[in-house]
Structures are given as structure tokens and as C-alpha cells.
Scaffold this motif. Structure first.
Motif, PDB file in Angstrom:
ATOM      1  N   ILE A  44     -31.150 -15.898  21.721  1.00  0.00           N
ATOM      2  CA  ILE A  44     -30.908 -15.926  23.162  1.00  0.00           C
ATOM      3  C   ILE A  44     -29.722 -16.835  23.454  1.00  0.00           C
ATOM      4  O   ILE A  44     -29.322 -17.652  22.614  1.00  0.00           O
ATOM      5  N   SER A  45     -29.182 -16.697  24.648  1.00  0.00           N
ATOM      6  CA  SER A  45     -28.028 -17.515  25.017  1.00  0.00           C
ATOM      7  C   SER A  45     -28.461 -18.955  25.278  1.00  0.00           C
ATOM      8  O   SER A  45     -29.643 -19.254  25.470  1.00  0.00           O
ATOM      9  N   ASP A  46     -27.475 -19.831  25.296  1.00  0.00           N
ATOM     10  CA  ASP A  46     -27.770 -21.239  25.574  1.00  0.00           C
ATOM     11  C   ASP A  46     -28.352 -21.401  26.975  1.00  0.00           C
ATOM     12  O   ASP A  46     -29.266 -22.199  27.191  1.00  0.00           O
ATOM     13  N   THR A  47     -27.854 -20.618  27.929  1.00  0.00           N
ATOM     14  CA  THR A  47     -28.385 -20.683  29.298  1.00  0.00           C
ATOM     15  C   THR A  47     -29.846 -20.262  29.330  1.00  0.00           C
ATOM     16  O   THR A  47     -30.682 -20.916  29.977  1.00  0.00           O
ATOM     17  N   GLN A  48     -30.159 -19.169  28.645  1.00  0.00           N
ATOM     18  CA  GLN A  48     -31.548 -18.720  28.580  1.00  0.00           C
ATOM     19  C   GLN A  48     -32.439 -19.772  27.927  1.00  0.00           C
ATOM     20  O   GLN A  48     -33.539 -20.053  28.400  1.00  0.00           O
ATOM     21  N   TYR A  49     -31.944 -20.346  26.836  1.00  0.00           N
ATOM     22  CA  TYR A  49     -32.723 -21.368  26.141  1.00  0.00           C
ATOM     23  C   TYR A  49     -33.007 -22.558  27.056  1.00  0.00           C
ATOM     24  O   TYR A  49     -34.152 -23.029  27.154  1.00  0.00           O
ATOM     25  N   GLN A  50     -31.977 -23.044  27.718  1.00  0.00           N
ATOM     26  CA  GLN A  50     -32.149 -24.211  28.583  1.00  0.00           C
ATOM     27  C   GLN A  50     -33.106 -23.908  29.734  1.00  0.00           C
ATOM     28  O   GLN A  50     -33.940 -24.748  30.096  1.00  0.00           O
ATOM     29  N   ASN A  51     -33.002 -22.711  30.306  1.00  0.00           N
ATOM     30  CA  ASN A  51     -33.898 -22.339  31.414  1.00  0.00           C
ATOM     31  C   ASN A  51     -35.350 -22.264  30.950  1.00  0.00           C
ATOM     32  O   ASN A  51     -36.258 -22.762  31.619  1.00  0.00           O
ATOM     33  N   PRO A 101     -36.475 -16.826  32.993  1.00  0.00           N
ATOM     34  CA  PRO A 101     -37.729 -16.560  32.298  1.00  0.00           C
ATOM     35  C   PRO A 101     -38.875 -16.312  33.282  1.00  0.00           C
ATOM     36  O   PRO A 101     -39.081 -17.099  34.210  1.00  0.00           O
ATOM     37  N   TYR A 102     -39.605 -15.223  33.072  1.00  0.00           N
ATOM     38  CA  TYR A 102     -40.786 -14.904  33.875  1.00  0.00           C
ATOM     39  C   TYR A 102     -42.028 -15.177  33.016  1.00  0.00           C
ATOM     40  O   TYR A 102     -42.155 -14.648  31.913  1.00  0.00           O
ATOM     41  N   LEU A 103     -42.932 -15.987  33.543  1.00  0.00           N
ATOM     42  CA  LEU A 103     -44.108 -16.407  32.777  1.00  0.00           C
ATOM     43  C   LEU A 103     -45.139 -15.288  32.671  1.00  0.00           C
ATOM     44  O   LEU A 103     -45.485 -14.645  33.668  1.00  0.00           O
ATOM     45  N   LEU A 104     -45.644 -15.082  31.448  1.00  0.00           N
ATOM     46  CA  LEU A 104     -46.754 -14.163  31.223  1.00  0.00           C
ATOM     47  C   LEU A 104     -48.080 -14.910  31.155  1.00  0.00           C
ATOM     48  O   LEU A 104     -49.042 -14.560  31.829  1.00  0.00           O
ATOM     49  N   GLU A 105     -48.138 -15.957  30.317  1.00  0.00           N
ATOM     50  CA  GLU A 105     -49.379 -16.712  30.157  1.00  0.00           C
ATOM     51  C   GLU A 105     -49.095 -18.000  29.402  1.00  0.00           C
ATOM     52  O   GLU A 105     -48.010 -18.187  28.837  1.00  0.00           O
ATOM     53  N   VAL A 106     -50.105 -18.874  29.377  1.00  0.00           N
ATOM     54  CA  VAL A 106     -50.044 -20.122  28.621  1.00  0.00           C
ATOM     55  C   VAL A 106     -51.269 -20.194  27.723  1.00  0.00           C
ATOM     56  O   VAL A 106     -52.400 -20.040  28.191  1.00  0.00           O
TER      57      VAL A 106
END
Length: 324
Positions: A247-254, A283-288
Motif C-alpha cells: 500500500i502507499s505511504d498515505t494509506q499506511y499512515q491513515n 480505511p473503512y473498518l470491518l471489525e476488531v
């Protein structure tokens, strides 16, 4: 003096066998020069420790102690390796808190909240955590397929609200498939959640407390050979789990920021593994998950290895944090 550690395994759900595998790996990697370890099977009929002879010795539930031929064992800490109820939904966490026995997973409230997908997402939305559009159904309620399709669209996912390892989940393409998918989910739970389909890169983000500090582990990209990351993909080799994620650095940081925020907002302790799907860079959360798989092939151990943390270090740190 060596600490007595109870590694609880099994549970009351479909994830029993997976839990036993996790607990076995934990026991293998804990240093027997530091810990006396005892696998304790938690089953719906009895709780017991199995001796090398094959004899089963039942746990005294009044104080969670064990009477062995060489004396009575009281535990300094419980290592929680149960996936599903009663180890991941808060029941055992509350029990151990009442007894004053430290345990490695999060507290009972956090466990109950995260195990309930509907309540978790509702709690986190006011904090800006993004997630799929959802529709809720309880067993016995009238099912209006048209209303569901209007709300979440097609395709969509039908999930048991309180289940793990993708038990009870279906991807639905046609409205007429909804009743059978809902029935499948009701075999796992009497509450279900139906969510809109999100097309994008899926990642799993481990967040742990390690040596006193909250740490985001390297992320894992999930690439399923099946239509989605189902049981077969998770446990029978039908997926690629790529760590670190591509993934991109932006995606990783987010994703790192959101996963750490969830850990902080919920006042988590122990291990967590949050699942996200990217929509663009968001990022959209699915579950924890709060008692994620701990076999050598499981995602969280993969991430720990990438971070330079051995399984022994990972497991011992959890006990050290619990004993604090």
C-alpha cells in the motif's frame, strides 16, 4: 520463583479447534525456565487440565485453581487464547476480574463491545471511524428483502453479529439469495448485520501493548483466492497474506492512525487486530479482533516477526503487561 500460567483454550463456539491450535503454540514458545504453563480447556460441559497420562483434572471454578497430585495450583496469570465465546466476548474477562486474576486480553467491557460488530461500529462512528452502510436483523423479525437492498445495495455481505473466523458469512449478489444467507448467519447468532460491499484493498492491522508502549505492527494485505476472505481462505490456504502490505505511504499512515485511535478510544489492552478495506486512501473498518489467531501462520504473529519480535517475546510481553 516461576509464575504459574493458565493458557485457556477451546470455548463454546465454532472456533474451538482454532483456539486449541493457538494455545498449543503459546505453550510451546513460553520459556519453561520462567513459567509453569498449564493448558486449561474451557468447554460447555466442563473446564479441565489434561495430564500426560490422559487423565482430566477439573478446574475449581470457585477460585480457578487446580488440584494436582503434587499439590494445589493457583495461577498468577491467565493467557487468553480463546476465540469466540466465552473468551472473546467479555464473560471470562469479567470472571477473572472478580477473582483478581490478571489475564492477557482486554477488559470485559472492551471485549463485549468489540465482539458485537453492530455495537462496535455504532460506538466508533462519532469518532470519525468510517465503515460500510449496514442493516440489522434480529431472529424472529420480518425480513424485508427490498428494504435491505435499497439500504445496502448489491452485492452485500450477510454476517453473524457475534461470531469470528468468517463463520456464518455470505456474499449475496441477488435479492432472492438473502433469505438463505440470513438463515445461515442465524445458525451462528440470533443477531445479524448486513453490510454494503466495499471494493478495495483489504488490510489487517495489529496493535499491541509491547514493553509498556502501544505499538502498531507492520500491516498485512489480504488477497483471497475465493470471493472474499472466508474460512477456507483464512485457514485452508486459499489466500495470500502479504506482510508488509503493498500500500502507499498515505494509506499506511491513515490506517495506522485509525487503528491506534481505535485502541486508544476504547482503552484497549493486550492484542488487537483491526480489519480495514481501503476506499481510495481512506480505511473503512470491518471489525476488531481482541483474541486473534496465534499460530505460527496467523496474521498477528506474521506481523510481529516482520517487526523483529519473536513469538516468545510477543507472548511473554503480554503476560508482563497483564501482571502490571
Amino acid at each position: 520463583m516461576k509464575k504459574n500460567i493458565a493458557i485457556i483454550i477451546g470455548g463454546y463456539s465454532s472456533e474451538y479447534a482454532i483456539s486449541v491450535k493457538s494455545g498449543t503454540v503459546v505453550q510451546q514458545h513460553l520459556d519453561n525456565e520462567i513459567f509453569n504453563t498449564y493448558n486449561i480447556v474451557i468447554g460447555p460441559d466442563n473446564w479441565y487440565h489434561e495430564l500426560q497420562t490422559g487423565e482430566r483434572v477439573e478446574i475449581d471454578k470457585h477460585d480457578f485453581s487446580l488440584s494436582l497430585p503434587n499439590g494445589r495450583i493457583k495461577f498468577d496469570c491467565v493467557f487468553n487464547a480463546i476465540h469466540g465465546t466465552p473468551g472473546e466476548d467479555g464473560l471470562l474477562q469479567a470472571y477473572f476480574e472478580l477473582l483478581g486474576i490478571p489475564q492477557t486480553s482486554c477488559g470485559y467491557y472492551q471485549a463485549a463491545l468489540t465482539f458485537n460488530k453492530r455495537d462496535l461500529l455504532s460506538t466508533l462512528k462519532p469518532y470519525g471511524i468510517k465503515c460500510a452502510t449496514s442493516y440489522y436483523v434480529n431472529k424472529g423479525e420480518e425480513i424485508n428483502t427490498n428494504e435491505i437492498v435499497i439500504k445496502v445495495g448489491l452485492p452485500c455481505f450477510v454476517k453473524a453479529n457475534r461470531a469470528g473466523s468468517s463463520f456464518g458469512i455470505s456474499k449475496v449478489y441477488l435479492g432472492e439469495e438473502l433469505p438463505s444467507a440470513i438463515q445461515k448467519a442465524f445458525e451462528e447468532d440470533d443477531e445479524i448485520i448486513i453490510e454494503s460491499f466495499l471494493h478495495g484493498t483489504e488490510v489487517s492491522v495489529g496493535v499491541i501493548t509491547y514493553k509498556g508502549k502501544v505499538k502498531v505492527l507492520p500491516m498485512t494485505e489480504i488477497v483471497s483466492e475465493n470471493d472474499f476472505f472466508d474460512y477456507e481462505a483464512k485457514y485452508q490456504g486459499k489466500s495470500q497474506e502479504i506482510t508488509p502490505a503493498r500500500i502507499s505511504d498515505t494509506q499506511y499512515q491513515n490506517a495506522a492512525r485509525i487503528a491506534k485511535k481505535i485502541y486508544s478510544v476504547l482503552k484497549m489492552t493486550g492484542y488487537t487486530r483491526s480489519e480495514f478495506i481501503f476506499q481510495g486512501d481512506e480505511p473503512y473498518l470491518l471489525e476488531v479482533n481482541t483474541t486473534p489467531g496465534l499460530t505460527e501462520e496467523s496474521i498477528l504473529p506474521q506481523q510481529a516477526r516482520e517487526a523483529g519480535i519473536s513469538l516468545s517475546e510477543l507472548f511473554e510481553s503480554a503476560i508482563e503487561e497483564a501482571l502490571k
